[in-house]
Design an enzyme around this catalytic site. Structure first.
Site, PDB file in Angstrom:
ATOM      1  N   GLY A   1      -9.538   6.226  -3.380  1.00 27.52           N
ATOM      2  CA  GLY A   1     -10.705   5.847  -2.585  1.00 27.52           C
ATOM      3  C   GLY A   1     -11.407   4.683  -3.236  1.00 27.52           C
ATOM      4  O   GLY A   1     -11.246   4.450  -4.442  1.00 27.52           O
TER       5      GLY A   1
ATOM      6  N   CYS B   1      -5.402   8.439  -8.527  1.00 29.51           N
ATOM      7  CA  CYS B   1      -6.380   7.342  -8.665  1.00 29.51           C
ATOM      8  C   CYS B   1      -7.820   7.872  -8.619  1.00 29.51           C
ATOM      9  O   CYS B   1      -8.242   8.554  -9.537  1.00 29.51           O
ATOM     10  CB  CYS B   1      -6.108   6.295  -7.584  1.00 29.51           C
ATOM     11  SG  CYS B   1      -6.965   4.764  -7.934  1.00 29.51           S
ATOM     12  N   TYR B   2      -8.573   7.607  -7.581  1.00 32.72           N
ATOM     13  CA  TYR B   2      -9.936   8.161  -7.479  1.00 32.72           C
ATOM     14  C   TYR B   2      -9.876   9.683  -7.648  1.00 32.72           C
ATOM     15  O   TYR B   2     -10.778  10.288  -8.234  1.00 32.72           O
ATOM     16  CB  TYR B   2     -10.521   7.799  -6.113  1.00 32.72           C
ATOM     17  CG  TYR B   2     -11.906   8.343  -5.845  1.00 32.72           C
ATOM     18  CD1 TYR B   2     -13.036   7.745  -6.398  1.00 32.72           C
ATOM     19  CD2 TYR B   2     -12.084   9.461  -5.026  1.00 32.72           C
ATOM     20  CE1 TYR B   2     -14.307   8.239  -6.149  1.00 32.72           C
ATOM     21  CE2 TYR B   2     -13.347   9.968  -4.768  1.00 32.72           C
ATOM     22  CZ  TYR B   2     -14.467   9.354  -5.337  1.00 32.72           C
ATOM     23  OH  TYR B   2     -15.725   9.847  -5.088  1.00 32.72           O
TER      24      TYR B   2
ATOM     25  N   HIS C   1      -0.671   4.624  -8.210  1.00 27.10           N
ATOM     26  CA  HIS C   1      -0.349   5.081  -6.845  1.00 27.10           C
ATOM     27  C   HIS C   1       1.139   5.403  -6.692  1.00 27.10           C
ATOM     28  O   HIS C   1       1.941   4.489  -6.513  1.00 27.10           O
ATOM     29  CB  HIS C   1      -0.757   4.012  -5.823  1.00 27.10           C
ATOM     30  CG  HIS C   1      -2.234   3.912  -5.671  1.00 27.10           C
ATOM     31  ND1 HIS C   1      -2.944   4.754  -4.835  1.00 27.10           N
ATOM     32  CD2 HIS C   1      -3.145   3.112  -6.271  1.00 27.10           C
ATOM     33  CE1 HIS C   1      -4.223   4.460  -4.907  1.00 27.10           C
ATOM     34  NE2 HIS C   1      -4.378   3.472  -5.779  1.00 27.10           N
TER      35      HIS C   1
ATOM     36  N   GLU D   1       2.501   6.732  -4.187  1.00 22.72           N
ATOM     37  CA  GLU D   1       2.913   6.672  -2.783  1.00 22.72           C
ATOM     38  C   GLU D   1       3.403   5.306  -2.344  1.00 22.72           C
ATOM     39  O   GLU D   1       4.063   5.174  -1.324  1.00 22.72           O
ATOM     40  CB  GLU D   1       1.766   7.144  -1.867  1.00 22.72           C
ATOM     41  CG  GLU D   1       0.541   6.240  -1.792  1.00 22.72           C
ATOM     42  CD  GLU D   1      -0.466   6.470  -2.929  1.00 22.72           C
ATOM     43  OE1 GLU D   1      -0.060   6.919  -4.017  1.00 22.72           O
ATOM     44  OE2 GLU D   1      -1.666   6.160  -2.728  1.00 22.72           O
TER      45      GLU D   1
ATOM     46  N   ASP E   1       7.303   2.242  21.275  1.00 23.77           N
ATOM     47  CA  ASP E   1       6.164   3.145  21.083  1.00 23.77           C
ATOM     48  C   ASP E   1       5.770   3.872  22.368  1.00 23.77           C
ATOM     49  O   ASP E   1       5.618   5.092  22.380  1.00 23.77           O
ATOM     50  CB  ASP E   1       4.950   2.384  20.531  1.00 23.77           C
ATOM     51  CG  ASP E   1       5.306   1.566  19.306  1.00 23.77           C
ATOM     52  OD1 ASP E   1       6.410   1.765  18.773  1.00 23.77           O
ATOM     53  OD2 ASP E   1       4.491   0.729  18.890  1.00 23.77           O
TER      54      ASP E   1
ATOM     55  N   LYS F   1       6.619   3.392  12.082  1.00 24.95           N
ATOM     56  CA  LYS F   1       7.629   2.992  13.074  1.00 24.95           C
ATOM     57  C   LYS F   1       8.969   3.725  12.925  1.00 24.95           C
ATOM     58  O   LYS F   1       9.534   4.191  13.903  1.00 24.95           O
ATOM     59  CB  LYS F   1       7.853   1.481  12.959  1.00 24.95           C
ATOM     60  CG  LYS F   1       8.626   0.888  14.099  1.00 24.95           C
ATOM     61  CD  LYS F   1       7.705   0.667  15.272  1.00 24.95           C
ATOM     62  CE  LYS F   1       8.328  -0.145  16.364  1.00 24.95           C
ATOM     63  NZ  LYS F   1       7.289  -0.558  17.340  1.00 24.95           N
TER      64      LYS F   1
END
Ligand code: XMP
Length: 512
Positions: free
Chosen positions: A54, A81-82, A168, A170, A226, A368
Site C-alpha cells: 500500500g 511490503c506495507y 513484491h 507477485e 472480452d 486477459k
C-alpha cells in the site's frame, strides 16, 4: 464454502496481481477491505491471510489498519511490503519512516529458507517498491533473508505462522516470486489446490444468478474476446434473461456480422439483436477526413444507437460488460473501496447512469489470459478466444481520408485476403495484430495488357505484448508475396500493395 485465502487490500496497485498469482496456484482467494473484522474472515472459511502492499506509511494519520484481532485468529499471515510493516507496527517491532521510496531491482540473499523460501536458490533478484522499512523485529520473529538495503527483507515467526517480505513476490521481476506465494499457500496454510477455470465458472454462474434473480441483462456484443466471453458466461448463468445487442456500424470487417449472428444466435442460442445502423454512421462520416473527428462521430453515434436500441428492447435492470481487471482503475485514495472506481468504458460512457442500469461485470477481476481460458472452457471457438484486437471505431480508422462505401468495400476485400493467408500460415496467432489500411492515393499499374490507375493497400502487422509499444512483424517473404499478389489479383480497385515497417513509437499501430 470453499477454503479461502483472504487478501486484505491496503490500496496497492498490485493487490489484484496477488489474487491472480493465488489463482495460478489453483487456490481460491478473495480480496477483502483492509478493515474487515477478523470474526467475519473466520466465518467465511478463511484459512490464511495475505496483507497487501500500500502507498501509505503505517504512522500516517490516514494509514489503513487491519482489525488487530486478525493476529489472534491463529491463522497464518503473510505480509507483503506495507503488510510486513503492519506486522512490525502491530506486533511490537519498529518501522522507520523515510521520505524517499526504494524502487526497482534488488538482490535477495536467503539466510534461513524455512517454509516460505523452501526449495529456492539462496540468491534471487527481487523487486522493491517501498518507503518505510522495518528496523527492529517484533518479538518471536527472526530474519530469514537480507537485501542490500535491508537486514529484514524476509522475516518469520513460524510458531504463529507469520511471514513477512519487504519486496513484491507477485510481480514478474521478482525471481521465483510465485514459488514463495505457493510455499505460503501450500506449505504454511495447507490450502487445497482445487480452484480451476471450471470452478471459477461454476462460482461466477452462481454469483450472477444470485445477483440478477429474475431480472433481465443487456449486453453490447462487439465480437471481441472480452464481450464474447462475458456473453457466454452470462448466458450460461441466466440463458434467455440475457439479451445481446450487436451494432452494425458499417465499419465492420467482411463477413463479421454474419459470423457473429451464426455463432451466438444459432450456435449458442443467445437472444441476439442485430441493429443495422450502417447508413446512419456512413451519412455522419461523409466528407470527414480528420482522424479525431472521425473517432468522435463514431463514438457518439454508437452510444446514441446503442441507447435507442436498449430502450426498444424493453425494461432491464442490468447492463453486462466485459470489463477486465486492466480496465479497472484503482482508487489510490484509501478509505474508498479501491475497486469501486472504474474507467468509463470507451463505448458506453455514461449510459448505465442515464438509463438507471446496474452494471454486471463478471470478468472484472481477471486478466486477459484468464479470460481466454474461461472462453475456451465455455466452448467458444479458438478464432474468438484468440482473436486479435480490433479498434472500436473499426475500419473507420483504417480508411484514410474520406470513408465511402466504395473505399470500405476495397479495404474489406483486401483485408479478407490478408486474414485468410495469416490464418492459413498460422501467423495470425503469432503476431499481435495484422490488417490492411486503405490509402486514397492512385498509382499506375498494369493488369493483363491494360494500364490501370488504382488505389494502394498497406499491410500493417505488429508484434507487441500490451500495445503500448510495438515492433513491425517480420513476416516471411513468401507469405507477404502471396498476400500481395492475391490482393492485386482478386481485389478490384487496388494496383499496389505496400508494407508498413514502422514501430511504435514513433508510429502508432493504427494509422489514425
Ligand atoms: P494505437 O494505434 O494507439 O493502438 O497504437 C493501440 C491498440 O489499441 C487499439 N485501438 C483501439 N481500441 N478503441 C479500441 O477499443 C479505439 O478507439 C482504439 N484505437 C486503437 C489498436 O487496434 C491497438 O491494438
Amino acid at each position: 464454502m470453499p477454503q479461502t485465502i483472504a487478501v486484505l487490500d491496503f490500496g496497492s496497485q498490485l493487490t489484484q496481481v496477488i489474487a491472480r498469482r493465488i489463482r495460478e496456484c489453483q487456490v481460491y482467494s478473495k480480496i477483502y477491505h483492509y478493515a474487515t473484522p477478523a470474526s467475519k474472515l473466520r466465518e467465511e472459511g478463511v484459512i490464511g491471510i495475505i496483507l497487501s502492499g500500500g502507498p501509505q506509511s503505517v504512522y500516517s494519520k490516514k494509514a489503513p489498519h487491519p482489525d488487530p484481532a486478525i493476529f489472534k485468529l491463529g491463522m497464518p499471515i503473510l505480509g507483503i511490503c506495507y503488510g510486513v510493516q503492519l506486522m512490525g507496527h502491530f506486533l511490537g517491532g519498529k518501522v522507520a519512516h523515510s521520505q524517499a521510496r526504494e524502487y526497482g531491482h534488488g538482490h535477495l540473499t536467503i539466510k534461513r529458507p524455512g517454509k516460505l523460501f523452501a526449495r529456492l536458490p539462496r540468491k534471487l533478484l527481487i523487486w522493491n517498491s517501498h518507503g518505510d522499512k522495518l528496523t527492529r523485529l517484533p518479538p518471536g520473529f527472526v530474519a530469514t533473508a537480507v537485501s542490500e538495503n535491508s537486514p529484514y527483507s524476509g522475516i518469520e515467526d513460524p510458531k504463529r505462522g507469520f511471514y513477512g517480505i519487504q519486496f513484491h513476490p507477485e510481480v514478474f521481476h521478482t525471481e521465483r516470486g510465485v514459488d514463495m506465494i505457493r510455499n505460503f499457500l501450500l506449505g504454511v496454510c495447507r490450502a487445497k489446490q482445487d480452484w480451476t477455470t471450471r470452478d471459477f465458472i461454476a462460482h461466477t454462474v452462481n454469483e450472477i444468478r444470485a445477483k440478477v434473480g429474475k431480472s433481465r441483462v443487456l449486453l453490447g456484443l462487439s465480437g471481441g474476446v472480452d464481450s464474447s466471453v462475458a456473453a457466454a458466461l452470462l448466458h450460461k448463468a441466466i440463458g434467455r434473461q440475457l439479451t445481446c445487442v450487436f451494432v452494425d456500424n458499417g465499419l465492420l470487417r467482411k463477413g463479421e456480422r454474419a459470423y457473429v449472428e451464426s455463432l451466438y444466435k444459432r450456435n449458442f442460442h443467445i437472444d441476439l439483436r442485430v441493429v443495422d445502423a450502417s447508413t446512419l454512421f456512413l451519412r455522419r462520416l461523409k466528407g470527414i477526413t480528420e482522424p479525431e473527428q472521425k473517432r468522435k462521430i463514431i463514438g457518439r453515434t454508437f452510444v446514441e444507437v446503442f441507447e435507442k436500441s436498449l430502450k426498444s428492447i424493453g425494461h432491464a435492470d442490468f447492463l453486462g460488460q466485459g470489463t477486465l481487471y486492466p480496465d479497472v482503475i484503482e482508487s489510490i485514495s484509501i478509505g474508498n473501496n479501491p475497486a469501486s472506481l472504474i474507467k468509463t468504458h470507451h463505448n458506453v460512457g455514461g449510459l448505465p447512469e442515464r438509463m438507471k442500469l446496474k452494471l454486471i461485470e463478471p470478468l472484472r477481476e481477471l486478466f486477459k489470459d484468464e479470460v481466454r481460458s474461461v472462453g475456451a472452457a465455455l466452448g467458444l471457438p479458438k478464432e474468438v478466444v484468440w482473436r486479435q484486437p480490433f479498434p472500436g471505431p473499426g475500419l473507420g480508422v483504417r480508411v484514410m481520408g474520406d470513408i465511402t462505401a466504395a473505399n470500405l468495400e476495397i479495404l474489406r476485400n483486401a483485408d479478407a485476403v490478408l486474414q485468410d493467408e495469416m490464418m492459413k500460415s498460422g501467423y495470425y496467432y503469432k503476431v499481435w495484430q495484422s490488417f490492411c489500411v486503405f490509402l486514397p492515393i492512385k498509382t499506375v499499374g498494369v493488369f493483363g495488357d491494360e494500364r490501370t490507375y488504382d488505389y494502394v493497400i498497406a499491410i500493417r502487422a505488429v508484434e507487441s505484448t500490451d500495445a503500448m509499444t510495438a515492433d513491425w512483424a517480420k513476416l516471411p517473404h513468401d507469405l507477404l508475396q502471396r498476400i500481395s499478389s492475391r490482393i492485386t489479383n482478386e481485389v478490384r480497385g487496388v494496383s499496389r500493395v505496400v508494407l508498413d515497417i514502422s514501430s511504435k513509437p514513433p508510429a502508432t499501430i493504427e494509422w489514425e
